[in-house]
Scaffold this motif. Sequence first.
Motif, mmCIF file in Angstrom:
data_model
loop_
_atom_site.group_PDB
_atom_site.id
_atom_site.type_symbol
_atom_site.label_atom_id
_atom_site.label_comp_id
_atom_site.label_asym_id
_atom_site.label_seq_id
_atom_site.Cartn_x
_atom_site.Cartn_y
_atom_site.Cartn_z
ATOM 1 N N LEU A 50 20.824 -3.794 23.733
ATOM 2 C CA LEU A 50 19.317 -3.524 24.081
ATOM 3 C C LEU A 50 18.820 -2.140 24.488
ATOM 4 O O LEU A 50 17.774 -1.365 23.911
ATOM 5 C CB LEU A 50 18.779 -4.199 24.795
ATOM 6 N N GLY A 51 19.022 -1.280 25.394
ATOM 7 C CA GLY A 51 18.609 -0.606 26.004
ATOM 8 C C GLY A 51 19.018 1.312 24.993
ATOM 9 O O GLY A 51 17.934 1.546 24.628
ATOM 10 N N TYR A 52 19.992 0.950 24.383
ATOM 11 C CA TYR A 52 19.526 2.418 23.464
ATOM 12 C C TYR A 52 19.470 2.100 22.032
ATOM 13 O O TYR A 52 17.973 3.181 21.746
ATOM 14 C CB TYR A 52 21.610 2.561 22.269
ATOM 15 N N PRO A 53 18.681 0.748 21.097
ATOM 16 C CA PRO A 53 17.566 1.239 20.749
ATOM 17 C C PRO A 53 15.943 1.410 21.295
ATOM 18 O O PRO A 53 15.599 1.835 20.862
ATOM 19 C CB PRO A 53 18.113 -0.668 20.006
ATOM 20 N N ASP A 56 15.885 4.808 21.586
ATOM 21 C CA ASP A 56 15.247 5.705 19.795
ATOM 22 C C ASP A 56 13.627 5.314 19.721
ATOM 23 O O ASP A 56 13.028 5.644 19.769
ATOM 24 C CB ASP A 56 16.219 4.864 19.682
ATOM 25 N N VAL A 57 13.312 3.921 19.927
ATOM 26 C CA VAL A 57 12.273 3.509 19.663
ATOM 27 C C VAL A 57 10.874 4.847 20.942
ATOM 28 O O VAL A 57 10.436 5.186 20.147
ATOM 29 C CB VAL A 57 11.592 2.028 20.185
ATOM 30 N N LEU A 58 11.603 4.554 22.025
ATOM 31 C CA LEU A 58 10.742 5.349 22.909
ATOM 32 C C LEU A 58 10.661 6.570 22.316
ATOM 33 O O LEU A 58 9.380 7.667 22.439
ATOM 34 C CB LEU A 58 10.583 5.571 24.280
ATOM 35 N N SER A 59 11.744 7.696 22.227
ATOM 36 C CA SER A 59 11.767 8.856 21.909
ATOM 37 C C SER A 59 10.980 9.128 20.898
ATOM 38 O O SER A 59 10.262 10.590 19.883
ATOM 39 C CB SER A 59 13.167 9.331 21.619
ATOM 40 N N LEU A 136 6.847 -2.285 25.212
ATOM 41 C CA LEU A 136 6.521 -2.063 23.584
ATOM 42 C C LEU A 136 7.646 -2.041 23.107
ATOM 43 O O LEU A 136 8.527 -2.730 22.251
ATOM 44 C CB LEU A 136 5.110 -1.488 23.644
ATOM 45 N N SER A 137 8.602 -0.596 23.207
ATOM 46 C CA SER A 137 10.193 -0.722 22.628
ATOM 47 C C SER A 137 10.792 -1.356 22.735
ATOM 48 O O SER A 137 11.660 -2.009 22.013
ATOM 49 C CB SER A 137 10.072 0.931 23.543
ATOM 50 N N ALA A 143 12.940 -6.629 18.329
ATOM 51 C CA ALA A 143 13.157 -7.180 16.747
ATOM 52 C C ALA A 143 13.667 -6.556 15.802
ATOM 53 O O ALA A 143 14.471 -6.892 14.809
ATOM 54 C CB ALA A 143 11.511 -7.020 16.535
ATOM 55 N N GLY A 144 14.008 -5.204 15.896
ATOM 56 C CA GLY A 144 15.100 -5.119 15.317
ATOM 57 C C GLY A 144 16.638 -5.375 15.229
ATOM 58 O O GLY A 144 17.412 -5.994 14.570
#
Length: 149
Positions: A50-53, A56-59, A136-137, A143-144
Amino acid sequence: MPGAQTAVRWLASVAPDPGACVRAWERDPHGVALLPAGRAWDVLILPSRLGYPTLDVLSRVLDQPGPVLVDFGDARTGFFVPPGTAGRWLGTGIRTAGEGTWIVVPYPGRPSPSGIRWLIPPDGTGTLTDPSLLELSMHEAAAGLAGEG
Protein backbone atom coordinates in the motif's frame (compact mmCIF):
# COMPACT_ATOMS: atom_id res chain seq x y z
CA MET A 1 26.25 17.53 -0.09
CA PRO A 2 25.04 20.59 1.90
CA GLY A 3 21.36 19.54 1.91
CA ALA A 4 22.27 16.23 3.53
CA GLN A 5 24.08 18.02 6.37
CA THR A 6 21.01 20.20 7.01
CA ALA A 7 18.85 17.06 7.03
CA VAL A 8 21.26 15.32 9.40
CA ARG A 9 21.11 18.24 11.85
CA TRP A 10 17.31 18.38 11.61
CA LEU A 11 16.92 14.65 12.28
CA ALA A 12 19.52 14.59 15.07
CA SER A 13 17.88 17.58 16.79
CA VAL A 14 15.42 15.15 18.43
CA ALA A 15 18.18 13.06 20.02
CA PRO A 16 18.95 13.51 23.72
CA ASP A 17 22.43 14.77 22.70
CA PRO A 18 22.27 15.92 19.05
CA GLY A 19 26.03 16.45 18.68
CA ALA A 20 26.88 13.03 20.05
CA CYS A 21 24.18 11.54 17.82
CA VAL A 22 25.70 13.07 14.68
CA ARG A 23 29.22 11.95 15.61
CA ALA A 24 28.09 8.39 16.35
CA TRP A 25 25.91 8.30 13.22
CA GLU A 26 28.79 9.37 11.00
CA ARG A 27 31.03 6.62 12.43
CA ASP A 28 28.41 3.86 12.41
CA PRO A 29 29.35 1.32 9.71
CA HIS A 30 25.63 0.60 9.21
CA GLY A 31 24.86 4.28 8.64
CA VAL A 32 21.83 4.31 10.93
CA ALA A 33 20.75 6.06 14.12
CA LEU A 34 18.04 5.22 16.60
CA LEU A 35 15.96 8.39 17.03
CA PRO A 36 12.90 9.16 19.16
CA ALA A 37 9.66 9.79 17.35
CA GLY A 38 7.06 12.19 18.69
CA ARG A 39 9.24 15.28 19.05
CA ALA A 40 9.66 16.80 15.57
CA TRP A 41 7.75 14.09 13.71
CA ASP A 42 5.76 10.88 14.01
CA VAL A 43 5.89 8.06 11.49
CA LEU A 44 2.96 6.20 9.95
CA ILE A 45 4.12 2.78 8.77
CA LEU A 46 2.23 1.12 5.93
CA PRO A 47 2.76 -2.27 4.33
CA SER A 48 4.74 -1.44 1.19
CA ARG A 49 2.07 -3.04 -1.00
CA LEU A 50 0.00 0.00 0.00
CA GLY A 51 2.89 2.38 0.77
CA TYR A 52 4.38 2.56 -2.72
CA PRO A 53 1.06 3.31 -4.48
CA THR A 54 0.23 5.82 -1.73
CA LEU A 55 3.53 7.59 -2.39
CA ASP A 56 2.71 7.63 -6.11
CA VAL A 57 -0.62 9.34 -5.40
CA LEU A 58 0.96 11.80 -2.95
CA SER A 59 3.67 12.69 -5.47
CA ARG A 60 0.99 13.64 -7.99
CA VAL A 61 -0.67 16.11 -5.62
CA LEU A 62 2.33 17.50 -3.70
CA ASP A 63 5.51 19.05 -5.02
CA GLN A 64 7.41 17.79 -1.98
CA PRO A 65 5.96 15.17 0.37
CA GLY A 66 7.68 14.79 3.72
CA PRO A 67 10.40 12.20 4.26
CA VAL A 68 9.57 8.60 3.44
CA LEU A 69 11.54 5.52 4.52
CA VAL A 70 11.41 1.96 3.31
CA ASP A 71 12.67 -0.85 5.52
CA PHE A 72 14.62 -4.04 5.05
CA GLY A 73 13.28 -6.07 2.16
CA ASP A 74 10.82 -3.33 1.17
CA ALA A 75 8.21 -4.75 3.57
CA ARG A 76 7.11 -1.45 5.16
CA THR A 77 7.03 2.20 4.15
CA GLY A 78 7.23 4.97 6.76
CA PHE A 79 5.78 8.44 6.16
CA PHE A 80 6.97 11.30 8.40
CA VAL A 81 3.98 13.27 9.66
CA PRO A 82 3.50 15.99 12.31
CA PRO A 83 4.03 15.02 15.96
CA GLY A 84 0.85 13.87 17.67
CA THR A 85 -0.51 12.15 14.56
CA ALA A 86 0.35 8.67 15.85
CA GLY A 87 -1.75 9.15 18.97
CA ARG A 88 -4.84 10.09 16.93
CA TRP A 89 -4.46 7.68 14.03
CA LEU A 90 -7.18 5.07 13.55
CA GLY A 91 -6.33 2.86 10.63
CA THR A 92 -6.40 -0.89 10.28
CA GLY A 93 -3.06 -2.37 9.32
CA ILE A 94 -1.20 0.92 9.84
CA ARG A 95 1.50 0.97 12.51
CA THR A 96 2.51 4.18 14.20
CA ALA A 97 5.64 5.57 15.84
CA GLY A 98 4.99 8.54 18.08
CA GLU A 99 5.90 9.77 21.53
CA GLY A 100 7.66 7.07 23.52
CA THR A 101 8.87 5.12 20.48
CA TRP A 102 12.17 5.07 18.62
CA ILE A 103 12.87 4.35 14.97
CA VAL A 104 15.93 3.36 12.96
CA VAL A 105 16.85 6.17 10.57
CA PRO A 106 19.50 5.98 7.82
CA TYR A 107 21.99 8.78 7.31
CA PRO A 108 20.58 11.10 4.59
CA GLY A 109 22.50 11.40 1.34
CA ARG A 110 24.46 8.18 1.77
CA PRO A 111 23.56 4.58 0.93
CA SER A 112 22.92 2.46 3.99
CA PRO A 113 24.23 -1.10 4.05
CA SER A 114 21.57 -1.88 6.67
CA GLY A 115 18.79 -2.15 4.07
CA ILE A 116 16.69 0.73 5.38
CA ARG A 117 16.73 3.65 2.96
CA TRP A 118 15.09 6.93 2.07
CA LEU A 119 12.55 6.99 -0.76
CA ILE A 120 12.22 10.72 -0.09
CA PRO A 121 15.01 12.05 2.12
CA PRO A 122 14.34 14.88 4.55
CA ASP A 123 15.16 18.34 3.19
CA GLY A 124 16.18 19.64 6.61
CA THR A 125 13.48 22.32 6.72
CA GLY A 126 10.98 20.22 8.63
CA THR A 127 8.71 19.41 5.69
CA LEU A 128 6.27 16.70 6.78
CA THR A 129 3.37 15.00 5.04
CA ASP A 130 -0.08 16.29 5.97
CA PRO A 131 -1.91 13.34 7.56
CA SER A 132 -5.21 14.24 5.85
CA LEU A 133 -3.56 14.17 2.42
CA LEU A 134 -1.81 10.94 3.35
CA GLU A 135 -5.10 9.36 4.35
CA LEU A 136 -6.81 10.45 1.11
CA SER A 137 -3.85 9.14 -0.88
CA MET A 138 -4.05 5.84 0.98
CA HIS A 139 -7.75 5.51 0.12
CA GLU A 140 -7.09 6.22 -3.56
CA ALA A 141 -4.17 3.77 -3.60
CA ALA A 142 -6.26 1.09 -1.85
CA ALA A 143 -9.09 1.58 -4.34
CA GLY A 144 -6.61 1.12 -7.18
CA LEU A 145 -5.27 -2.06 -5.59
CA ALA A 146 -8.82 -3.40 -5.10
CA GLY A 147 -9.52 -2.74 -8.78
CA GLU A 148 -6.50 -4.86 -9.75
CA GLY A 149 -7.73 -7.89 -7.79
